[in-house]
Design a protein around this motif. Structure first.
Motif, PDB file in Angstrom:
ATOM      1  N   THR A 135      41.980  47.420  34.370  1.00 42.83           N
ATOM      2  CA  THR A 135      42.510  48.665  33.818  1.00 42.83           C
ATOM      3  C   THR A 135      41.859  48.944  32.474  1.00 42.83           C
ATOM      4  O   THR A 135      41.885  48.090  31.585  1.00 42.83           O
ATOM      5  N   HIS A 138      49.659  40.482  41.414  1.00 44.01           N
ATOM      6  CA  HIS A 138      48.409  40.912  42.040  1.00 44.01           C
ATOM      7  C   HIS A 138      48.017  39.982  43.182  1.00 44.01           C
ATOM      8  O   HIS A 138      48.086  38.766  43.041  1.00 44.01           O
ATOM      9  N   LEU A 192      48.783  45.843  44.914  1.00 44.12           N
ATOM     10  CA  LEU A 192      49.609  45.178  43.920  1.00 44.12           C
ATOM     11  C   LEU A 192      50.810  44.512  44.593  1.00 44.12           C
ATOM     12  O   LEU A 192      51.152  44.827  45.735  1.00 44.12           O
ATOM     13  N   GLU A 208      42.715  43.203  39.502  1.00 48.10           N
ATOM     14  CA  GLU A 208      42.914  44.571  39.021  1.00 48.10           C
ATOM     15  C   GLU A 208      42.334  44.672  37.622  1.00 48.10           C
ATOM     16  O   GLU A 208      42.561  43.806  36.776  1.00 48.10           O
ATOM     17  N   ALA A 228      41.147  48.092  41.819  1.00 49.08           N
ATOM     18  CA  ALA A 228      41.727  46.886  42.398  1.00 49.08           C
ATOM     19  C   ALA A 228      41.099  46.625  43.760  1.00 49.08           C
ATOM     20  O   ALA A 228      40.761  47.564  44.494  1.00 49.08           O
TER      21      ALA A 228
END
Length: 219
Positions: free
Chosen positions: A155, A149, A203, A153, A199
């Motif tokens: 999730t 990253h 990525l 981020e 994010a």
């Protein structure tokens, strides 16, 4: 029924949410989590109350002049999106929390999925440009490409579950990944995994094919 959630938001994120300083995509993540999590919801309400008390004390001690820029910034925050500061607990039997349903325009059947490879599908949600938000559908047993990253981020699992090293994330659980985390999440073999991912930076992929696809898939 209350969700059994083991992976929560940290205090820094909850305080920033209460202060209104998060990007829209991160606000959506926090609001969605709070609609499922009693623990984080109580903390967020506490931080809101503390912030309100501080403002009251400041106003009692001195008048704070507001210029046109401050007014414009306040109006922009108000118009920033349909996410409530601390949303009420969800009582619907649907998969998507209420804040997410506002963005999708319905529940899971209304999501406009687009395939991105390996059976994985995504739906990018319309938010401000300072951070991205997307729904991901990962087939059972599928491993996401190994990645790191450039920023943060987050999730959250909405349906199914995934394994990441020794940690297991099920509905309502949030994984917070920073620049120090390099990982390969794998969807649980028993059910497709559906997640909300936000994010504030692209990525970081090591393999060539994900790097090439990244530009077109906006990840």
């Amino acid at each position: 029924m209350t969700q059994i959630i083991k992976h929560h938001l940290n205090d820094a994120i909850l305080m920033a949410y209460a202060a209104g300083s998060l990007p829209e995509a991160f606000n959506l993540m926090v609001a969605s989590h709070l609609s499922l999590c009693d623990t984080c919801r109580a903390k967020a309400e506490t931080y809101e109350a503390l912030g309100g008390e501080v403002l009251e004390q400041m106003q009692a001690n001195a008048a704070i002049p507001l210029d046109a820029v401050s007014l414009d910034a306040t109006l922009a925050l108000i118009a920033g999106g349909p996410v409530d500061t601390v949303p009420p607990m969800a009582h619907s039997c649907g998969v998507l929390p209420r804040p997410l349903r506002d963005y999708v325009g319905g529940d899971l059947n209304d999501v406009r999925w687009k395939p991105i490879g390996m059976g994985v599908k995504q739906a990018i949600l319309p938010t401000s440009r300072d951070a991205s938000a997307r729904l991901l559908l990962i087939p059972a047993g599928t491993a996401m490409p190994d990645h790191g990253h450039h920023g943060t981020e987050m999730t959250m699992v909405l349906k199914g579950a995934f394994q990441d090293d020794d940690a297991y994330f099920a509905r309502g659980d949030v994984e917070i990944a920073g620049s120090d985390l390099h990982h390969t999440p794998v969807a649980d073999i028993h059910e497709d995994c559906i997640c909300l991912a936000v994010a504030d930076a692209p990525l970081q992929f090591d393999r060539l094919i994900p790097k090439i696809a990244q530009r077109f898939l906006r990840i």
